[in-house]
Structure formats: structure tokens, C-alpha cells
Design a protein around this motif. Structure first.
Motif, PDB file in Angstrom:
ATOM      1  N   PRO A 140       0.834  -1.208   0.000  1.00 20.71           N
ATOM      2  CA  PRO A 140       0.000   0.000   0.000  1.00 20.71           C
ATOM      3  C   PRO A 140       0.865   1.254   0.000  1.00 20.71           C
ATOM      4  O   PRO A 140       1.850   1.338   0.727  1.00 20.71           O
ATOM      5  N   HIS A 145      -3.726   4.861  -1.722  1.00 14.27           N
ATOM      6  CA  HIS A 145      -4.548   5.560  -0.732  1.00 14.27           C
ATOM      7  C   HIS A 145      -5.458   6.584  -1.415  1.00 14.27           C
ATOM      8  O   HIS A 145      -6.641   6.721  -1.057  1.00 14.27           O
ATOM      9  N   SER A 173      -6.440  -5.865  -0.939  1.00 11.00           N
ATOM     10  CA  SER A 173      -6.137  -5.223   0.346  1.00 11.00           C
ATOM     11  C   SER A 173      -5.108  -4.112   0.185  1.00 11.00           C
ATOM     12  O   SER A 173      -5.265  -3.015   0.715  1.00 11.00           O
ATOM     13  N   ALA A 174      -4.042  -4.390  -0.548  1.00 10.89           N
ATOM     14  CA  ALA A 174      -2.992  -3.386  -0.737  1.00 10.89           C
ATOM     15  C   ALA A 174      -3.472  -2.220  -1.581  1.00 10.89           C
ATOM     16  O   ALA A 174      -2.961  -1.109  -1.462  1.00 10.89           O
ATOM     17  N   PRO A 177      -6.121   0.886   0.636  1.00  8.42           N
ATOM     18  CA  PRO A 177      -5.694   1.254   1.999  1.00  8.42           C
ATOM     19  C   PRO A 177      -6.384   2.534   2.457  1.00  8.42           C
ATOM     20  O   PRO A 177      -6.230   3.594   1.849  1.00  8.42           O
ATOM     21  N   PRO A 179      -6.574   3.709   6.172  1.00  6.72           N
ATOM     22  CA  PRO A 179      -6.431   3.521   7.626  1.00  6.72           C
ATOM     23  C   PRO A 179      -7.322   4.470   8.411  1.00  6.72           C
ATOM     24  O   PRO A 179      -7.549   5.612   8.002  1.00  6.72           O
ATOM     25  N   LEU A 185      -0.650   5.651   6.988  1.00 11.11           N
ATOM     26  CA  LEU A 185      -0.480   4.549   6.038  1.00 11.11           C
ATOM     27  C   LEU A 185       0.768   3.740   6.366  1.00 11.11           C
ATOM     28  O   LEU A 185       0.760   2.510   6.324  1.00 11.11           O
ATOM     29  N   LYS A 188       0.218   1.489   9.519  1.00 14.23           N
ATOM     30  CA  LYS A 188      -0.577   0.302   9.207  1.00 14.23           C
ATOM     31  C   LYS A 188       0.252  -0.709   8.413  1.00 14.23           C
ATOM     32  O   LYS A 188       0.204  -1.912   8.671  1.00 14.23           O
ATOM     33  N   HIS A 189       1.020  -0.214   7.463  1.00 15.75           N
ATOM     34  CA  HIS A 189       1.872  -1.094   6.661  1.00 15.75           C
ATOM     35  C   HIS A 189       2.907  -1.804   7.523  1.00 15.75           C
ATOM     36  O   HIS A 189       3.154  -3.004   7.356  1.00 15.75           O
ATOM     37  N   THR A 192       1.296  -4.773   9.461  1.00 16.71           N
ATOM     38  CA  THR A 192       1.002  -5.950   8.635  1.00 16.71           C
ATOM     39  C   THR A 192       2.282  -6.589   8.089  1.00 16.71           C
ATOM     40  O   THR A 192       2.356  -7.804   7.943  1.00 16.71           O
ATOM     41  N   ARG A 209      -5.877  -6.199   9.260  1.00 17.79           N
ATOM     42  CA  ARG A 209      -6.131  -5.137   8.276  1.00 17.79           C
ATOM     43  C   ARG A 209      -7.551  -4.599   8.405  1.00 17.79           C
ATOM     44  O   ARG A 209      -7.806  -3.400   8.337  1.00 17.79           O
ATOM     45  N   SER A 213      -8.955  -0.437   9.159  1.00 15.69           N
ATOM     46  CA  SER A 213      -9.322   0.211   7.904  1.00 15.69           C
ATOM     47  C   SER A 213     -10.746   0.743   7.914  1.00 15.69           C
ATOM     48  O   SER A 213     -11.656   0.128   8.473  1.00 15.69           O
TER      49      SER A 213
END
Length: 524
Positions: A140, A145, A173-174, A177, A179, A185, A188-189, A192, A209, A213
């Protein structure tokens, strides 16, 4: 062993399995394995699965048995590696009623499709769908985003008269993104990424995730309310659980902080969480409030899985039969550490290739190991019975198929992926068995065409790999310690064992294949 297998009734098989074309019999096991894998990928092409799932009758569209009226009220959003091709086909079918759309696809996807001559998967110049590219290296980023913000904005503007078509595929999912503030961002990355590096399953990753999100876990459906939402999904998750595919943006799901914290604690990440993540996980209220006070939007949502690993394996089995093999599907949900998965396939190969009654210890270890790697005892017993009958009754070559997504615990910094590492480990398990065409061949490949950060989808191996590597001065132990399977297969015999299908345009997890030749049996 006989007592275990006698509990199950023999499975009937078509008599024409043995009728093979002479030209096909001359093909190598390696070539036929590649052809079976290609058939699996072809079955789940994005335009194909959309075309087969949408029936258009004038101003009426039928999806999964449900009828929807088109009145220039269609909006489209999508996210995933296969979504561009899915969107192109959807617009061909219903474009005269399309108002606008936004899709989030991998960086460089349009140019890549053009370079590979796949114009049928591209939107036309006058398309009403806006394509936004992002998520370089499947991570992501700011571009993804921004695409997610565009999708959220489109959904938020819909009314009860509108129909929102959501296209979802692997990599979603990627590419979506969003958040929950104040999580950044990058934060969150990082969470994960650490989970993935620690060996977390795709289910565990998506659980986390989803909790962090705005759009995942049903968030997109909430922003689209009160519009009718229809999601067409190309599944890349074991068992096709709607709430986990791309983290379920159109599937209402409860977010239990205790469950998320349990996952993080399992991989010893609780103490390193950013303050923003702790803040969000500590909130008791729903994560969306901006759009609606409605507590339940599920009645306005239809989720339909139109392509999956099971579809791919079904077509792979059909192609295997055409190539002279008797197809047998072991399981659709192979998971767990690649070391255990490789042991399972090694044991199955030794069971199937035994010229005498297999030692009962093999069956016992298989039944013990099965649940650990996502294979039910029933499926193992059924498979062993079929393999046993194949040996004793001389049914010819067998193609054992399975799907899933094993995991690799990273211990090094090499290049490779789960499929190449699995193939390498299975080769060690096959050591000592006869070489092709008289011995087994194993293939593991990702249907998205990329195994880890490499151009390969996987690799093909057999019992002769260890000696082949030793003769070329390659140290397998060091390779495995450094998770450097791609470097290994690239150097081994000039990369001939690598599986490099190129751009596949799809993703339904992995295909595992064990080709077993006819075995001469010593009958006592």
C-alpha cells in the motif's frame, strides 16, 4: 493400512482415462505439468469469469440468480490485480447504463497489458471508468490511498436508486488502503509487514487489516448505503470466506479488538504497536459514522464468488486427463509452514510410488500431519485409497492436485517465495525415488504469476534435484536458511526448473501438482 483404506468405498473413474494420444505420451513430465498449470490459470481469467457470471437481457441483468434493473444508474468500483480485465468486460456488457467508475489496480498494469498484447483486458478510450494505479511491489502506498479515497467518495454519493458493482480480486487489500485516523499509512503497513514476516496466515493478516481500515470489514458497503451493492469476487483466500477476501469491504463483520490483540500477541507484536493503533483498537464504537446511522446494510448487498482455486483445479484436472493422467484432487486448503507441507507431499509420493505394500508408518504419519497443513483426515484416506488402487490395479499415471497458500517463516534476506521454497523442500523429500519419467514430478506455482518479489510463479522439481545441485556446487542448506530459492533455481541448470508463465492477469492462490507415473507392483 488396509484396515484404514477398507473403510472407504472405491471411487469410480471414467474408463477412457487410459486412451491417450500417442503424441502426448511423448511429452516429458515437466512439459505436461506446465500445461496443466496453464489450464488452471486460463480457467480464472478476469474477463472469462465476469462474462460467465453476468447475464444481460435488455435493461435487466441477472447475477447469481438475482435480477437487477438498469436505468442509467450503474456505478462501478474495483480493486485488485485482476480488476482491470474484470472492469473492461463488465463495461462491455452493461456500459450503456454506466454512469461512472473508479478502479484501483497495480502500478504499471495498463502499460504491462499493452506490452503483452492483452488489449482485450484494457478499457476503451471513451470509458467512463477512471483507472488509478498504485501499490508498487504489492505494498500500500500514497497512490493506492488516493484511489481508495476516490472509491470512498463515489460510494458516499449514491442513493437508493443506484446500483454499485464492486469488482474484487487478489491484491485488493494493498490497493484499498484507508487507515482509520489517526493511524498513518506507514504505521498500518509496518504492522502488517511484521505480521507477514513472522509467518502469520492470510486469515490473520486480514483480521488485523480489517480492524484498522475504514473500507475493509464492510466499510465500503456502509458508505454506499442505501444503494444496492453487488460484488463480483475472484477469490484468493482458502475456502473463499467473503469476510476475508480483500478483507471483506462489502461484507458486514464485527470487529472484535480481543481477536485482533490475540493475533498480535501470538506473534509478539503487542509491545511494539504505535500509539495510534492502540488508540483505534481501544475504541468501543463502530469505525464508520459519517455515512449512515443504519446498523445493518447486509440486505442491500449481494456478494458472489465468480472465480476461485476450486474452479482452477477443476479445469486443471480436465487438462490432466487429456494429457493421459488420472486427476485426483487432494484438498483446496493446504496451508501451514512449507516444511510440514513438503513433508506431506513427500510421504504421498513415497506411498504412491511404492512397488510393494507401503509401510503402515507412512499412512500413520500422513494422518497425523494432515490437520496441521489444512488437509482433513477424510481427504487423506480417500486419496490414499485412490493411490493404492492405482498402484495395485495398474490404472496408469496419476495427477494429484491441491490448492492453498502455505507460509514461510523468514530467516534470511534472499529472494524467493513460498512456491519456490516448497518445490525445493519437496525435492529433498523425493530424494532417493526414481527420476522422471519413472519417478514423480512436483510443481508448485502461484496463479498470479509472481512468487514473492520475483518474476517466477514457482518451480518444478523431482528426486534428482539434490544431486543436480551438488554437481553444480549449490548449497541447498544455506539457500533455505537465507530464503533464497529464486537465486538457487535461477542458477540451477540455467533456470530450467523455474515456472515463469509471465503476466497471468489473475490470482486464485497456488496450485500444487504431484505427477506420479505408472508403478510396477510386486505382488506376493
Amino acid at each position: 493400512m488396509a484396515r484404514v483404506l477398507s473403510l472407504f468405498r472405491p471411487q469410480p473413474f471414467l474408463a477412457h482415462v487410459g486412451r491417450r494420444k500417442p503424441t502426448l505420451c511423448k511429452m516429458s513430465m515437466d512439459s505436461r505439468a506446465r500445461m496443466v498449470f496453464a489450464a488452471a490459470v486460463e480457467a480464472v481469467q478476469p474477463d472469462t469469469v465476469v462474462r460467465q457470471s453476468i447475464e444481460r437481457k435488455e435493461d435487466l441483468v441477472i447475477i447469481n440468480g438475482h435480477k437487477f434493473t438498469l436505468k442509467h444508474n450503474l456505478h462501478l468500483v474495483g480493486f485488485g490485480k485482476a480488476v482491470l480485465g474484470m472492469a473492461a468486460e463488465a463495461e462491455r456488457i452493461m456500459g450503456d447504463h454506466l454512469v461512472k467508475g473508479v478502479i484501483s489496480v497495480p502500478h504499471g498494469m495498463q502499460q504491462t497489458l499493452q506490452q503483452h498484447g492483452k488489449d482485450h483486458l484494457l478499457l476503451k478510450e471513451n470509458s467512463r471508468i477512471r483507472v488509478m494505479e498504485g501499490a508498487k511491489h504489492n505494498l500500500p502506498d500514497v497512490d493506492a490511498h488516493q484511489a481508495a479515497e476516490g472509491i470512498k467518495q463515489l460510494a458516499s454519493e449514491l442513493t437508493e436508486k443506484d446500483l454499485l458493482l464492486v469488482l474484487i480480486s487478489g491484491g485488493g487489500s494493498a490497493l484499498l488502503p484507508a487507515p482509520i485516523p489517526p493511524i498513518s499509512l506507514q504505521e498500518k503497513h509496518d504492522v502488517t509487514r511484521k505480521l507477514a514476516g513472522a509467518g502469520a496466515t492470510i486469515q490473520e493478516l486480514n483480521t488485523v487489516r480489517r480492524a484498522l481500515s475504514l473500507l475493509k470489514g464492510g466499510g465500503l458497503a456502509h458508505y454506499a448505503h442505501p444503494a444496492q451493492v453487488v460484488s463480483l469476487i475472484l477469490s484468493d483466500v482458502i475456502g473463499d470466506p467473503l469476510d476475508l477476501i480483500a478483507s471483506g469491504p462489502t461484507v458486514q463483520s464485527e470487529v472484535w479488538p480481543e481477536e485482533v490483540l490475540s493475533v498480535l500477541e501470538r506473534y509478539k507484536l503487542l509491545n511494539s504497536l504505535p500509539a495510534s493503533v492502540k488508540d483505534v483498537l481501544g475504541r468501543p464504537s463502530p469505525k464508520w459514522r459519517e455515512k449512515t446511522d443504519e446498523s445493518n446494510t447486509s440486505g442491500n448487498v449481494l456478494n458472489s464468488v465468480i472465480g476461485s482455486n476450486s474452479v482452477a483445479l477443476k479445469c486443471a484436472g480436465r487438462r490432466a486427463r487429456e494429457l493421459g493422467f488420472r486427476p485426483v484432487v487432494l484438498a483446496l486448503g493446504v496451508c501451514g509452514d512449507v516444511r510440514s507441507v513438503s513433508r506431506l507431499y513427500g510421504l504421498l509420493a513415497r506411498f504412491a510410488c511404492s512397488e510393494e505394500e507401503p509401510p503402515p508408518e507412512i499412512a500413520a504419519e500422513l494422518l497425523r500431519l494432515g490437520p496441521e497443513v489444512g488437509v482433513e483426515s477424510w481427504d487423506l484416506c480417500r486419496t490414499m485409497q485412490v493411490l493404492d488402487e492405482g498402484r495395485t490395479e495398474g490404472w496408469g499415471s496419476t495427477c494429484l492436485l491441491a490448492g492453498g497458500e502455505p507460509t514461510v517463516e523468514l530467516t534470511g534476506k534472499g529472494r524467493g517465495g513460498r512456491n519456490q521454497e516448497l518445490a525445493l523442500r519437496v525435492a529433498l523429500e523425493l530424494r532417493g525415488l526414481k527420476l522422471p519419467p519413472n519417478g514423480p514430478v512436483f510443481l508448485s506455482g502461484g496463479t498470479d504469476g509472481q512468487d514473492g518479489p520475483t518474476e517466477a510463479a514457482g518451480a518444478i522439481t523431482d528426486g534428482g534435484l539434490y544431486e543436480e545441485a551438488h554437481a553444480q556446487g549449490l548449497d541447498i542448506d544455506n539457500i533455505l536458511t537465507n530464503n533464497d530459492s529464486y537465486t538457487f533455481f535461477s542458477r540451477l541448470s540455467a533456470g530450467q526448473r523455474l515456472l515463469v508463465p509471465g503476466l497471468t492477469c489473475t490470482n486464485v492462490m497456488d496450485v500444487h501438482m504431484l505427477l506420479i507415473p505408472p508403478i510396477p507392483i510386486n505382488i506376493r
